[in-house]
Scaffold this active site. Structure first.
Site, PDB file in Angstrom:
ATOM      1  N   GLU A  92       3.004   6.095   3.781  1.00  0.00           N
ATOM      2  CA  GLU A  92       2.313   6.955   2.955  1.00  0.00           C
ATOM      3  C   GLU A  92       0.912   6.841   2.816  1.00  0.00           C
ATOM      4  OE1 GLU A  92       5.286   7.125  -0.635  1.00  0.00           O
ATOM      5  OE2 GLU A  92       4.665   5.084  -0.448  1.00  0.00           O
ATOM      6  N   LYS A 129       4.787  13.354  -7.399  1.00  0.00           N
ATOM      7  CA  LYS A 129       4.592  13.372  -6.013  1.00  0.00           C
ATOM      8  C   LYS A 129       5.854  14.139  -5.635  1.00  0.00           C
ATOM      9  CE  LYS A 129       4.318   9.557  -3.591  1.00  0.00           C
ATOM     10  NZ  LYS A 129       4.252   8.341  -2.619  1.00  0.00           N
TER      11      LYS A 129
END
Length: 119
Positions: free
Chosen positions: A21, A98
């Protein structure tokens, strides 16, 4: 109290606990609501008498550019800056989402929402 809301501020950021990420990044959406006394600005029609939503957007985009492992952490940083930089704000709600999180399922978004009154 009166409200100002910024909805769906979109950013591309590098938050998350996974190493991947931090390298590939993800799409995020932020909603921000503040409460303040806007009576004066309703009468004067002057920017200095209100909460400038350009300033609010700048706080969100700058804080979203700083990597955090947890969405709670970045949301709290946004909240802290709003209170610090804009004294007339009495309440902040921030929701950080997200989009398409890597959690092994078909999930549109994961959202953390924080709310706080000025102390």
């Amino acid at each position: 109290m009166n409200s100002i809301k910024l909805k769906n501020i979109r950013t591309f950021s590098y938050h998350g606990c996974l190493v991947e990420e931090s390298k590939i990044g993800s799409d995020y959406s932020v909603d921000l609501e503040i409460k303040a006394d806007l009576k004066r600005s309703m009468e004067t029609d002057e920017l200095e008498d209100t909460v400038d939503y350009v300033h609010l957007n700048k706080i969100v985009t700058e804080e979203m550019a700083i990597r955090s492992k947890l969405l709670e952490h970045v949301a709290k940083r946004i909240m802290n800056r709003v209170f610090k930089e804009i004294p007339m704000v009495t309440f902040v709600m921030v929701a950080v989402s997200k989009i398409n999180p890597p959690i092994g399922g078909d999930v549109q978004a994961v959202t953390i929402q924080l709310e706080e009154k000025r102390q």
